[in-house]
Write a protein that holds these residues in place. Sequence first.
Motif, PDB file in Angstrom:
ATOM      1  N   VAL A  51      23.045  52.615  39.183  1.00 12.56           N
ATOM      2  CA  VAL A  51      21.601  52.487  39.108  1.00 12.56           C
ATOM      3  C   VAL A  51      21.195  51.783  40.447  1.00 12.56           C
ATOM      4  CG1 VAL A  51      19.996  51.303  37.710  1.00 12.56           C
ATOM      5  CG2 VAL A  51      21.901  52.077  36.275  1.00 12.56           C
ATOM      6  N   ALA A  52      21.441  50.859  41.020  1.00 13.87           N
ATOM      7  CA  ALA A  52      21.799  50.059  42.130  1.00 13.87           C
ATOM      8  C   ALA A  52      20.770  50.408  43.424  1.00 13.87           C
ATOM      9  CB  ALA A  52      22.077  49.227  42.324  1.00 13.87           C
ATOM     10  N   MET A  53      21.694  52.309  43.423  1.00 13.80           N
ATOM     11  CA  MET A  53      21.502  53.087  44.269  1.00 13.80           C
ATOM     12  C   MET A  53      20.391  53.390  45.182  1.00 13.80           C
ATOM     13  SD  MET A  53      24.664  55.877  43.440  1.00 13.80           S
ATOM     14  CE  MET A  53      24.533  57.110  45.221  1.00 13.80           C
ATOM     15  N   ASP A  54      18.991  53.583  44.385  1.00 20.24           N
ATOM     16  CA  ASP A  54      17.407  53.925  44.702  1.00 20.24           C
ATOM     17  C   ASP A  54      17.154  52.297  45.582  1.00 20.24           C
ATOM     18  OD1 ASP A  54      17.391  52.765  42.113  1.00 20.24           O
ATOM     19  OD2 ASP A  54      16.599  54.288  41.249  1.00 20.24           O
ATOM     20  N   GLY A  55      17.835  51.632  45.468  1.00 18.94           N
ATOM     21  CA  GLY A  55      17.110  50.704  45.413  1.00 18.94           C
ATOM     22  C   GLY A  55      16.443  49.516  44.296  1.00 18.94           C
ATOM     23  N   GLY A  56      16.205  50.050  43.438  1.00 19.29           N
ATOM     24  CA  GLY A  56      15.218  49.045  42.644  1.00 19.29           C
ATOM     25  C   GLY A  56      16.226  48.546  41.207  1.00 19.29           C
ATOM     26  N   PRO A  57      15.694  47.649  40.314  1.00 21.38           N
ATOM     27  CA  PRO A  57      16.218  46.677  39.850  1.00 21.38           C
ATOM     28  C   PRO A  57      17.468  47.781  38.870  1.00 21.38           C
ATOM     29  CG  PRO A  57      14.407  47.208  38.931  1.00 21.38           C
ATOM     30  CD  PRO A  57      14.290  47.403  40.447  1.00 21.38           C
ATOM     31  N   ILE A  58      18.907  46.457  38.070  1.00 19.87           N
ATOM     32  CA  ILE A  58      19.634  47.080  37.548  1.00 19.87           C
ATOM     33  C   ILE A  58      19.557  47.236  36.070  1.00 19.87           C
ATOM     34  CG2 ILE A  58      22.220  47.515  36.995  1.00 19.87           C
ATOM     35  CD1 ILE A  58      22.498  46.240  39.424  1.00 19.87           C
ATOM     36  N   LEU A  59      19.055  46.575  35.876  1.00 21.50           N
ATOM     37  CA  LEU A  59      18.548  46.095  34.329  1.00 21.50           C
ATOM     38  C   LEU A  59      16.673  46.752  34.411  1.00 21.50           C
ATOM     39  CD1 LEU A  59      21.055  43.486  33.332  1.00 21.50           C
ATOM     40  CD2 LEU A  59      21.056  45.712  33.277  1.00 21.50           C
ATOM     41  N   TYR A  60      15.894  46.854  32.657  1.00 15.73           N
ATOM     42  CA  TYR A  60      15.583  46.663  32.669  1.00 15.73           C
ATOM     43  C   TYR A  60      15.174  46.002  30.652  1.00 15.73           C
ATOM     44  CZ  TYR A  60      10.903  49.302  31.235  1.00 15.73           C
ATOM     45  OH  TYR A  60       9.646  49.522  30.358  1.00 15.73           O
ATOM     46  N   ARG A  61      13.881  45.069  30.406  1.00 16.87           N
ATOM     47  CA  ARG A  61      14.009  44.996  29.704  1.00 16.87           C
ATOM     48  C   ARG A  61      12.880  45.206  29.292  1.00 16.87           C
ATOM     49  NH1 ARG A  61      16.439  41.192  32.627  1.00 16.87           N
ATOM     50  NH2 ARG A  61      18.305  40.120  31.541  1.00 16.87           N
ATOM     51  N   HIS A  62      12.585  45.698  27.697  1.00 15.61           N
ATOM     52  CA  HIS A  62      10.684  46.816  27.333  1.00 15.61           C
ATOM     53  C   HIS A  62      10.973  45.409  25.654  1.00 15.61           C
ATOM     54  CE1 HIS A  62       8.205  49.011  25.646  1.00 15.61           C
ATOM     55  NE2 HIS A  62       7.877  49.895  26.569  1.00 15.61           N
ATOM     56  N   LYS A  63       9.696  45.035  25.595  1.00 13.03           N
ATOM     57  CA  LYS A  63       9.303  44.629  24.800  1.00 13.03           C
ATOM     58  C   LYS A  63       9.500  45.493  23.234  1.00 13.03           C
ATOM     59  CE  LYS A  63       8.301  40.718  26.342  1.00 13.03           C
ATOM     60  NZ  LYS A  63       9.169  39.812  25.755  1.00 13.03           N
ATOM     61  N   ARG A  64      10.758  44.580  22.318  1.00  8.88           N
ATOM     62  CA  ARG A  64      10.759  45.216  21.095  1.00  8.88           C
ATOM     63  C   ARG A  64      10.382  44.336  19.880  1.00  8.88           C
ATOM     64  NH1 ARG A  64      12.440  50.536  22.030  1.00  8.88           N
ATOM     65  NH2 ARG A  64      11.893  50.828  24.134  1.00  8.88           N
ATOM     66  N   ILE A  65       9.895  44.926  18.866  1.00 12.91           N
ATOM     67  CA  ILE A  65       9.775  43.766  17.811  1.00 12.91           C
ATOM     68  C   ILE A  65      11.124  43.503  16.578  1.00 12.91           C
ATOM     69  CG2 ILE A  65       8.591  43.376  15.872  1.00 12.91           C
ATOM     70  CD1 ILE A  65       7.132  43.559  17.865  1.00 12.91           C
ATOM     71  N   GLY A  66      11.191  42.627  17.068  1.00 10.61           N
ATOM     72  CA  GLY A  66      12.804  41.575  15.746  1.00 10.61           C
ATOM     73  C   GLY A  66      12.584  41.246  14.479  1.00 10.61           C
ATOM     74  N   ALA A  67      13.562  40.442  14.321  1.00 17.53           N
ATOM     75  CA  ALA A  67      13.366  40.083  13.000  1.00 17.53           C
ATOM     76  C   ALA A  67      12.185  39.154  12.678  1.00 17.53           C
ATOM     77  CB  ALA A  67      14.341  39.143  12.633  1.00 17.53           C
ATOM     78  N   GLY A  68      11.612  39.304  11.662  1.00 23.96           N
ATOM     79  CA  GLY A  68      10.562  37.925  11.855  1.00 23.96           C
ATOM     80  C   GLY A  68       9.221  38.506  12.324  1.00 23.96           C
ATOM     81  N   GLY A  69       9.132  39.598  13.087  1.00 24.27           N
ATOM     82  CA  GLY A  69       7.787  40.525  13.772  1.00 24.27           C
ATOM     83  C   GLY A  69       7.793  39.419  15.325  1.00 24.27           C
ATOM     84  N   ILE A  70       9.387  38.846  15.229  1.00 23.53           N
ATOM     85  CA  ILE A  70       9.554  38.396  16.754  1.00 23.53           C
ATOM     86  C   ILE A  70       9.204  39.387  18.497  1.00 23.53           C
ATOM     87  CG2 ILE A  70      10.356  36.139  17.964  1.00 23.53           C
ATOM     88  CD1 ILE A  70      10.663  35.401  15.778  1.00 23.53           C
TER      89      ILE A  70
END
Length: 212
Positions: free
Chosen positions: A42-61
């Motif tokens: 994943v890191a081969m193109d020089g970008g970040p390895i991980l991606y965090r996307h906002k999702r809705i969890g228990a209780g709407g948090i």
Amino acid sequence: MASLRSGLRRLSRLSKRGIDIGIACLALFLGFPLLIVVAAFVAMDGGPILYRHKRIGAGGISFGCIKFRTMILDAEQCLEEYLSYHPEARIEWARERKLAFDPRVTAVGRFLRQSSLDELPQLINVIKGDMSLVGPRPVTQSELVNYGSAVPLYKSVRPGITGIWQISGRNEVGYETRVRLDEQYVKGWSLGLDLWILLRTPAAVLSRRGAK
């Protein structure tokens, strides 16, 4: 009798959480070499390895759903430009929130998505308590409108890495059917149902049915 059933259900949910933590920790330990290899690609193109996307969890948090990055840098700008030149794709995006051909996805990312390896970091979300091993598919705030009267049901449980939608064909299943499957899962939840889904998940992943 009602109090006994309530107590048993509470015990089952505590057991579910214990199983989540135990399996997630074991999977991270055993899968650590694989995680390192995937991270390197994943890191081969020089970008970040991980991606965090906002999702809705228990209780709407909302929480940051962790995945290996599968898209190019400046992915959102790329999407807007692509949709502006392809009206049929814009309609598909509005309906499914996915594209049969997504110009943002890298070659490595396409393989990770088809094999579901991009979702391995979500084991960290499970340990943190944001997610469960089994549950409804984690959705964005904008997607909640598609759940209609089932929104309270969706918010009553943790979303899962796998679930009925994933073992039923993933992207081959329409969004309305996906919502109905999530609703049925929450209403009929049991540890036995979770075990049944977990046992069927490896075959569903290996078949790549409905993977994009």
